[in-house]
Scaffold this active site. Structure first.
Site, PDB file in Angstrom:
ATOM      1  N   SER A  71       0.627  -1.296  -0.069  1.00 49.96           N
ATOM      2  CA  SER A  71       0.139   0.067  -0.055  1.00 49.96           C
ATOM      3  C   SER A  71       0.896   1.082  -0.072  1.00 49.96           C
ATOM      4  CB  SER A  71      -0.978  -0.029   1.172  1.00 49.96           C
ATOM      5  OG  SER A  71      -0.150   0.083   2.472  1.00 49.96           O
ATOM      6  N   LEU A  93      -3.891  -3.055 -22.582  1.00 48.84           N
ATOM      7  CA  LEU A  93      -3.700  -2.183 -21.630  1.00 48.84           C
ATOM      8  C   LEU A  93      -4.809  -1.943 -20.596  1.00 48.84           C
ATOM      9  CD1 LEU A  93      -1.457  -0.268 -20.039  1.00 48.84           C
ATOM     10  CD2 LEU A  93      -2.206   1.503 -21.874  1.00 48.84           C
ATOM     11  N   ARG A  95      -7.337  -3.391 -19.655  1.00 48.30           N
ATOM     12  CA  ARG A  95      -7.688  -4.360 -19.015  1.00 48.30           C
ATOM     13  C   ARG A  95      -7.086  -4.188 -17.222  1.00 48.30           C
ATOM     14  NH1 ARG A  95      -9.517  -9.041 -20.954  1.00 48.30           N
ATOM     15  NH2 ARG A  95     -10.162  -9.722 -18.974  1.00 48.30           N
ATOM     16  N   ARG A 200       3.055  -7.542 -18.417  1.00 53.54           N
ATOM     17  CA  ARG A 200       3.268  -7.391 -19.924  1.00 53.54           C
ATOM     18  C   ARG A 200       4.595  -7.296 -20.387  1.00 53.54           C
ATOM     19  NH1 ARG A 200      -1.588  -8.671 -21.402  1.00 53.54           N
ATOM     20  NH2 ARG A 200      -3.485  -7.360 -20.234  1.00 53.54           N
TER      21      ARG A 200
END
Ligand SMILES: Cc1cc2nc3c(=O)[nH]c(=O)nc-3n(C[C@H](O)[C@H](O)[C@H](O)COP(=O)(O)OP(=O)(O)OC[C@H]3O[C@@H](n4cnc5c(N)ncnc54)[C@H](O)[C@@H]3O)c2cc1C
Length: 250
Positions: A71, A93, A95, A200
């Protein structure tokens, strides 16, 4: 018609840290505002602003990554303008949801008669494939222009010209290929950036979004090495670039 062969990534906003005068941190080492915001947030959790271990920001944030205290990385946001990516790449992207915001060029409002097209990396460098692909996108754009013209005639009865154009373009865009260039503003906090990059940059990712992720990573590493320095770019087996992360999804 413009054929694009690589993405263009431009940083348009970076974090700004405003240190509270009543809770100053004993900083060590050079650091950017994005890194300091993360360190400040981490130190607040333990009220360790006096820096008992004498850590530099880079050492402190590496430890946070090691602990998976994720966090802490949600408070620094980097915003980029991404151009020269295809509609299929932007579809992948967007998504990525948690911690992300997007604003993408509208094919309903924007005339795509002169749109550029993004040649997939897998096609680049093969003269025959490139020629065939180029002919295909030229044909698609020609079909789009014809469709807009015919639809404008069909909806001639619509008085509002802007609405008429929108009706024509939103239907005509259905013949545009996935390769059509989009422009998109993407903002994400560091935790969200790291999750997207991990997924990615991998060799299993599609080549175009992997190339985009590599370009984003280079930019972000230049901005905040302590937040993205554990990512490593390496040459993949197919000659393109891929990347791996040191600290898995925090
Ligand atoms: C190599 C590869 C192949 C892919 N192939 C396909 C495919 O064939 N078809 C397809 O549809 N998609 C495909 N995807 C997209 C993939 O399924 C994800 O949608 C995309 O990678 C976004 O990941 P995410 O959901 O983890 O990201 P984010 O939406 O950014 O979420 C980040 C993290 O937040 C948590 N989270 C977010 N939303 C929820 C929720 N609703 N519930 C619980 N936890 C949540 C999860 O821990 C998640 O990992 C592929 C992705 C990759 C990298």
């Amino acid at each position: 018609m413009d054929i694009l062969r690589e993405p263009r990534i431009t940083l348009i906003a970076r974090p700004q840290f405003l240190e509270p005068a009543h809770l100053p941190v004993q900083w060590k080492g050079e650091s950017s505002d994005g890194e300091r915001i993360a360190e400040f947030a981490g130190r607040l959790c333990y009220m360790s602003q006096h820096n008992p271990a004498g850590r530099t920001t880079a050492e402190y944030l590496t430890n946070i990554l090691k602990q998976g205290h994720g966090s802490v990385f949600e408070h620094s946001t980097y915003v980029v303008l991404i151009e020269g990516i295809s509609r299929s790449c932007s579809h992948e992207l967007v998504r990525h949801r948690a911690g992300w915001g997007y604003s993408q060029l509208s094919q309903r409002y924007v005339d795509e008669s002169h749109a550029a097209f993004v040649m997939p990396p897998a096609i680049q460098g093969d003269a025959l494939l490139e020629a065939e692909w180029t002919a295909q996108v030229v044909a698609a754009q020609t079909a789009y222009v014809a469709a807009v013209e015919h639809l404008m005639a069909r909806y001639a009865w619509v008085d509002d010209k802007i609405h008429r154009r929108k009706l024509a373009r939103e239907a005509a865009r259905s013949v545009l290929p996935n390769a059509t260039e989009v422009k998109i503003v993407a903002s994400a906090n560091v935790r969200a950036w790291r999750t997207m990059l991990e997924l990615r940059l991998g060799e299993g990712a599609e080549l175009e979004i992997r190339r985009m992720a590599v370009a984003c990573l280079r930019l972000l590493q230049g901005e905040a090495a302590a937040l993205f320095g554990d990512f490593e770019i390496y040459p993949a087996g197919d000659g393109s670039e891929a990347g791996r992360v040191g600290f898995h999804k925090v």
